[in-house]
Design a protein around this motif. Sequence first.
Motif, mmCIF file in Angstrom:
data_model
loop_
_atom_site.group_PDB
_atom_site.id
_atom_site.type_symbol
_atom_site.label_atom_id
_atom_site.label_comp_id
_atom_site.label_asym_id
_atom_site.label_seq_id
_atom_site.Cartn_x
_atom_site.Cartn_y
_atom_site.Cartn_z
ATOM 1 N N LYS A 258 0.815 -1.211 0.000
ATOM 2 C CA LYS A 258 0.000 0.000 0.000
ATOM 3 C C LYS A 258 0.849 1.262 0.000
ATOM 4 O O LYS A 258 0.553 2.226 -0.717
ATOM 5 C CB LYS A 258 -0.921 -0.004 1.220
ATOM 6 N N SER A 259 1.925 1.296 0.797
ATOM 7 C CA SER A 259 2.787 2.476 0.861
ATOM 8 C C SER A 259 3.453 2.738 -0.488
ATOM 9 O O SER A 259 3.621 3.887 -0.909
ATOM 10 C CB SER A 259 3.856 2.292 1.945
ATOM 11 N N LYS A 260 3.816 1.666 -1.185
ATOM 12 C CA LYS A 260 4.439 1.813 -2.499
ATOM 13 C C LYS A 260 3.420 2.324 -3.517
ATOM 14 O O LYS A 260 3.750 3.130 -4.386
ATOM 15 C CB LYS A 260 5.005 0.458 -2.953
ATOM 16 N N VAL A 261 2.194 1.852 -3.407
ATOM 17 C CA VAL A 261 1.139 2.311 -4.309
ATOM 18 C C VAL A 261 0.925 3.811 -4.135
ATOM 19 O O VAL A 261 0.768 4.554 -5.107
ATOM 20 C CB VAL A 261 -0.174 1.546 -4.062
ATOM 21 N N LEU A 262 0.921 4.270 -2.892
ATOM 22 C CA LEU A 262 0.767 5.696 -2.633
ATOM 23 C C LEU A 262 1.906 6.497 -3.256
ATOM 24 O O LEU A 262 1.700 7.608 -3.761
ATOM 25 C CB LEU A 262 0.716 5.951 -1.116
ATOM 26 N N CYS A 263 3.094 5.923 -3.215
ATOM 27 C CA CYS A 263 4.254 6.576 -3.825
ATOM 28 C C CYS A 263 4.060 6.689 -5.337
ATOM 29 O O CYS A 263 4.364 7.724 -5.933
ATOM 30 C CB CYS A 263 5.522 5.797 -3.495
ATOM 31 N N GLU A 264 3.553 5.613 -5.948
ATOM 32 C CA GLU A 264 3.324 5.630 -7.391
ATOM 33 C C GLU A 264 2.216 6.622 -7.760
ATOM 34 O O GLU A 264 2.276 7.289 -8.798
ATOM 35 C CB GLU A 264 2.946 4.223 -7.883
ATOM 36 N N GLU A 265 1.222 6.738 -6.895
ATOM 37 C CA GLU A 265 0.162 7.720 -7.135
ATOM 38 C C GLU A 265 0.737 9.128 -7.130
ATOM 39 O O GLU A 265 0.363 9.979 -7.953
ATOM 40 C CB GLU A 265 -0.925 7.583 -6.068
ATOM 41 N N GLU A 266 1.643 9.375 -6.218
ATOM 42 C CA GLU A 266 2.274 10.698 -6.133
ATOM 43 C C GLU A 266 3.074 10.990 -7.401
ATOM 44 O O GLU A 266 3.050 12.114 -7.917
ATOM 45 C CB GLU A 266 3.185 10.742 -4.902
ATOM 46 N N GLN A 267 3.759 9.993 -7.905
ATOM 47 C CA GLN A 267 4.525 10.166 -9.140
ATOM 48 C C GLN A 267 3.605 10.457 -10.319
ATOM 49 O O GLN A 267 3.927 11.272 -11.194
ATOM 50 C CB GLN A 267 5.365 8.919 -9.411
ATOM 51 N N LEU A 268 2.474 9.789 -10.355
ATOM 52 C CA LEU A 268 1.525 10.018 -11.444
ATOM 53 C C LEU A 268 0.940 11.423 -11.371
ATOM 54 O O LEU A 268 0.722 12.069 -12.408
ATOM 55 C CB LEU A 268 0.407 8.975 -11.387
ATOM 56 N N ARG A 269 0.670 11.907 -10.166
ATOM 57 C CA ARG A 269 0.150 13.272 -10.028
ATOM 58 C C ARG A 269 1.200 14.281 -10.497
ATOM 59 O O ARG A 269 0.861 15.304 -11.108
ATOM 60 C CB ARG A 269 -0.242 13.539 -8.566
ATOM 61 N N ALA A 270 2.467 13.994 -10.182
ATOM 62 C CA ALA A 270 3.544 14.878 -10.643
ATOM 63 C C ALA A 270 3.634 14.864 -12.167
ATOM 64 O O ALA A 270 3.854 15.906 -12.798
ATOM 65 C CB ALA A 270 4.877 14.434 -10.035
ATOM 66 N N ASP B 294 2.128 21.558 -17.643
ATOM 67 C CA ASP B 294 3.156 22.554 -17.934
ATOM 68 C C ASP B 294 3.540 22.521 -19.414
ATOM 69 O O ASP B 294 3.734 23.562 -20.044
ATOM 70 C CB ASP B 294 4.399 22.297 -17.072
ATOM 71 N N LEU B 295 3.667 21.314 -19.944
ATOM 72 C CA LEU B 295 3.993 21.170 -21.361
ATOM 73 C C LEU B 295 2.877 21.742 -22.232
ATOM 74 O O LEU B 295 3.142 22.375 -23.261
ATOM 75 C CB LEU B 295 4.224 19.692 -21.698
ATOM 76 N N GLU B 296 1.634 21.515 -21.831
ATOM 77 C CA GLU B 296 0.493 22.072 -22.566
ATOM 78 C C GLU B 296 0.589 23.601 -22.623
ATOM 79 O O GLU B 296 0.377 24.215 -23.682
ATOM 80 C CB GLU B 296 -0.824 21.661 -21.906
ATOM 81 N N SER B 297 0.918 24.206 -21.493
ATOM 82 C CA SER B 297 1.050 25.665 -21.447
ATOM 83 C C SER B 297 2.195 26.133 -22.336
ATOM 84 O O SER B 297 2.081 27.153 -23.026
ATOM 85 C CB SER B 297 1.295 26.123 -20.003
ATOM 86 N N GLY B 298 3.303 25.383 -22.311
ATOM 87 C CA GLY B 298 4.458 25.750 -23.126
ATOM 88 C C GLY B 298 4.179 25.664 -24.609
ATOM 89 O O GLY B 298 4.560 26.553 -25.382
ATOM 90 N N VAL B 299 3.507 24.604 -25.026
ATOM 91 C CA VAL B 299 3.184 24.433 -26.448
ATOM 92 C C VAL B 299 2.175 25.481 -26.892
ATOM 93 O O VAL B 299 2.255 26.010 -27.999
ATOM 94 C CB VAL B 299 2.655 23.006 -26.721
#
Length: 237
Positions: free
Chosen positions: A193-205, A212-217
């Motif tokens: 579960k703790s690892k899943v939460l970490c992966e969720e955080e990475q996906l949100r990032a 940010d890329l959308e704004s840049g383009v």
Amino acid sequence: MAYHLRSGSAPSSPRSSKPQVEQQLQSLSATISSPLATIDTTCEGLRKLADIYSCIEEMMCAPSNQVSLCRTLQRVAVEAELGRSLVVLDLCNAMQETLMELKMTVQELLLVLKRGEDTTCQVKAYIRLAKKAQKQFKKISKKTTSDKNDSRVVMLMAEAREITISLLESTSCILLKQIEMPKWSLVSKTLQKSKVLCEEEQLRALECSIEDLESGVELLYRRLIQNRVSLLNALSL
């Protein structure tokens, strides 16, 4: 942390000369080709490229350059570059659509991950979208070579166009590396579960980075439109 762009970015040096703009283009080209390039450096590259286009626009609006662009020989080169710039605008549109679809896929992946379900479908969709964009840019980059020209404005436009295509292609490559099939396809089954939460955080990032890329383009697209309008105005004098 993702680099957040400001939509109203202004040129860092409004009166940039040709050598200064060339130096900025060379620096940006080196950044794009670096194996250390990331989404953050790509966002910064999009902002810098938009600033470069603003500098080029100021150069083409100078009276002496407008006279030069209207000369018979230069007019042919300018019209050819105008045609090639349409390709870049189409690529920006395509990248905007890809980024929107990738963001939606990441959002779906987050939901599936939270439910503890198999994420294979969403991961495959993400990879498929990124690979499709990558192939498109490689195909286009072979068709947009420029002829040699004596006009410094046209030459800078051609260099900026080629770097724009390289930057967009690099963006698709970097996005493809953000999610790896072996890692994500079984994430809900193999991680605690703790690892899943970490992966969720990475996906949100990743979701924020794509925004940010959308704004840049989008910023780059607006500057490209402005360049075309100024160039068409110069030809109509």
